[in-house]
Design an enzyme around this catalytic site. Structure first.
Site, mmCIF file in Angstrom:
data_model
loop_
_atom_site.group_PDB
_atom_site.id
_atom_site.type_symbol
_atom_site.label_atom_id
_atom_site.label_comp_id
_atom_site.label_asym_id
_atom_site.label_seq_id
_atom_site.Cartn_x
_atom_site.Cartn_y
_atom_site.Cartn_z
ATOM 1 N N MET A 106 42.891 -33.041 12.357
ATOM 2 C CA MET A 106 42.742 -33.354 13.782
ATOM 3 C C MET A 106 43.058 -32.113 14.619
ATOM 4 O O MET A 106 43.350 -32.226 15.824
ATOM 5 C CB MET A 106 43.640 -34.521 14.168
ATOM 6 C CG MET A 106 43.251 -35.811 13.454
ATOM 7 S SD MET A 106 43.698 -37.297 14.348
ATOM 8 C CE MET A 106 45.459 -37.128 14.431
ATOM 9 N N GLY A 157 50.811 -26.494 7.272
ATOM 10 C CA GLY A 157 50.446 -27.609 6.381
ATOM 11 C C GLY A 157 48.937 -27.637 6.170
ATOM 12 O O GLY A 157 48.447 -27.672 5.035
ATOM 13 N N HIS A 158 48.197 -27.585 7.279
ATOM 14 C CA HIS A 158 46.730 -27.574 7.178
ATOM 15 C C HIS A 158 46.255 -26.354 6.377
ATOM 16 O O HIS A 158 45.361 -26.456 5.545
ATOM 17 C CB HIS A 158 46.094 -27.494 8.571
ATOM 18 C CG HIS A 158 46.417 -28.650 9.471
ATOM 19 N ND1 HIS A 158 47.067 -28.519 10.678
ATOM 20 C CD2 HIS A 158 46.175 -29.974 9.349
ATOM 21 C CE1 HIS A 158 47.193 -29.689 11.259
ATOM 22 N NE2 HIS A 158 46.664 -30.602 10.479
ATOM 23 N N GLN A 205 41.668 -44.058 15.418
ATOM 24 C CA GLN A 205 42.909 -44.237 14.678
ATOM 25 C C GLN A 205 44.143 -44.163 15.579
ATOM 26 O O GLN A 205 45.261 -44.054 15.104
ATOM 27 C CB GLN A 205 43.005 -43.246 13.521
ATOM 28 C CG GLN A 205 43.174 -41.802 13.928
ATOM 29 C CD GLN A 205 43.086 -40.878 12.737
ATOM 30 O OE1 GLN A 205 42.036 -40.727 12.116
ATOM 31 N NE2 GLN A 205 44.203 -40.258 12.376
ATOM 32 N N SER A 240 51.677 -31.561 13.581
ATOM 33 C CA SER A 240 51.150 -31.225 14.914
ATOM 34 C C SER A 240 52.012 -31.868 15.998
ATOM 35 O O SER A 240 52.100 -31.359 17.114
ATOM 36 C CB SER A 240 49.711 -31.722 15.055
ATOM 37 O OG SER A 240 48.911 -31.204 14.025
HETATM 38 P P1 AMP Z 1 46.259 -34.201 10.661
HETATM 39 O O1 AMP Z 1 45.628 -33.062 11.396
HETATM 40 O O2 AMP Z 1 47.671 -34.470 11.076
HETATM 41 O O3 AMP Z 1 45.396 -35.431 10.635
HETATM 42 O O4 AMP Z 1 46.368 -33.731 9.158
HETATM 43 C C1 AMP Z 1 45.247 -33.268 8.467
HETATM 44 C C2 AMP Z 1 45.616 -33.117 7.011
HETATM 45 O O5 AMP Z 1 46.722 -32.222 6.885
HETATM 46 C C3 AMP Z 1 46.057 -34.449 6.349
HETATM 47 O O6 AMP Z 1 45.546 -34.501 5.049
HETATM 48 C C4 AMP Z 1 47.566 -34.322 6.360
HETATM 49 O O7 AMP Z 1 48.186 -35.074 5.339
HETATM 50 C C5 AMP Z 1 47.729 -32.836 6.092
HETATM 51 N N1 AMP Z 1 49.064 -32.371 6.529
HETATM 52 C C6 AMP Z 1 49.653 -32.599 7.716
HETATM 53 N N2 AMP Z 1 50.899 -32.069 7.725
HETATM 54 C C7 AMP Z 1 51.082 -31.503 6.509
HETATM 55 C C8 AMP Z 1 52.162 -30.814 5.882
HETATM 56 N N3 AMP Z 1 53.311 -30.572 6.525
HETATM 57 N N4 AMP Z 1 52.000 -30.384 4.616
HETATM 58 C C9 AMP Z 1 50.847 -30.609 3.944
HETATM 59 N N5 AMP Z 1 49.784 -31.257 4.479
HETATM 60 C C10 AMP Z 1 49.904 -31.704 5.739
#
Ligand code: AMP
Length: 283
Positions: free
Chosen positions: A30, A36-37, A61, A186
């Site tokens: 997102m 993490g990303h 969502q 985020s």
């Molecule tokens: P989001 O942008 O929050 O929807 O996350 C996109 C992807 O990044 C999803 O697969 C999350 O599980 C993964 N993600 C978010 N935070 C982390 C993190 N700290 N470590 C590893 N993957 C992450």
């Protein structure tokens, strides 16, 4: 790196790559990209010749009272990071490209959705399931990477890909943490300085409780103690702090190697989630 806004353009690229015999890794996000990303992108790059990142803040969502409008968005900064990482393609559609005005189809996952975030955020996984299914069908990647940070989501996506015969391997990636243990997210930008310090207690308490359980102590008592400690540390609310089976998400009553702790807590109006394998973390 090309930035694509339409499904048709995305398909042109992926069809060509398939004909050329390239392997494709997909990393849905997102945006508001963080370490993490980026760790997911690195894994995709190790496993595939071509990597597609997607940025889509999926309105489906977010519940009506959630942070859809405030959710951090900075596409220019995200694009710079993706270019630095050597990502091949960014797919960043707008909502009207993703959802027709009379869209009538929702992907509803019936197992794994009677607990944890499915209970505290009703409808959330219908939104996730629908958008991830669409992204997988749009990009037809060989693999797609999702973080263990959102562990229930990862299990649900594995299940829907299997059930719908989507020919992509779903791969889980370890949670990336700040130096003090806080899972990178985020939504961490919402935290005040004080709350940021308090937030690190989620991981500390998860680790301590996992060790307590692995050493043979009662699970229900350990989780109850953890909830008290979270409130004492300054969290304003707890959606859950529970021990569950890492594949079925059923509550577990005694220690087993496939156990996992799951936490969702509130600091003011910010909700944080985290999870950890149950094992002895003493050095
Ligand atoms: P989001 O942008 O929050 O929807 O996350 C996109 C992807 O990044 C999803 O697969 C999350 O599980 C993964 N993600 C978010 N935070 C982390 C993190 N700290 N470590 C590893 N993957 C992450």
């Amino acid at each position: 790196m090309e930035v694509l806004r339409t499904i048709a353009e995305l398909r042109q690229h992926t069809s060509r790559w398939h004909v050329e015999g390239q392997t494709i890794g997909l990393v849905p996000t997102m945006g508001a990209l963080h370490d993490g990303h980026l760790s997911l992108i690195k894994i995709a790059q190790q496993k595939c010749n071509r990597v597609i990142a997607t940025i889509f803040v999926n309105p489906r969502q977010f519940l009506p009272d959630e942070d859809f409008e405030e959710y951090p968005r900075d596409e220019d900064r995200d694009i710079k990071k993706l270019v630095e990482m050597g990502v091949d393609l960014l797919f960043a559609p707008n909502a009207s490209e993703m959802y027709q005005p009379d869209a009538s189809t929702t992907v509803v996952i019936s197992k794994l959705t009677d607990c944890l975030c499915a209970t505290s955020r009703p409808g959330f996984f219908d939104g996730v399931g629908t958008v991830v299914t669409k992204l997988l069908i749009q990009a037809l990647p060989d693999i797609a990477i999702f973080g263990e940070k959102d562990y229930q989501q990862l299990l649900i996506i594995k299940r829907l890909a299997r059930d719908l015969d989507i020919p992509a391997q779903i791969i889980g990636a370890p949670t990336i943490r700040e130096a003090d243990g806080l899972a990178v997210s985020s939504r961490n930008v919402y935290l005040s300085q004080n709350n940021r310090e308090t937030a690190s207690n989620v991981f500390k308490i998860l680790k301590k409780t996992a060790t307590t359980i692995a050493l043979g102590n009662d699970i229900l008592v350990a989780c109850e103690e953890a909830r008290s400690e979270l409130i004492f540390a300054g969290f304003s609310g707890i959606d859950y702090f529970e021990a569950r089976h890492s594949k079925t998400l059923e509550l577990i009553e005694k220690f087993e190697t496939s156990g996992r702790l799951f936490a969702a807590v509130w600091l003011g109006s910010t909700r944080l989630i985290d999870n950890l394998e149950i094992k002895d973390y003493t050095d």
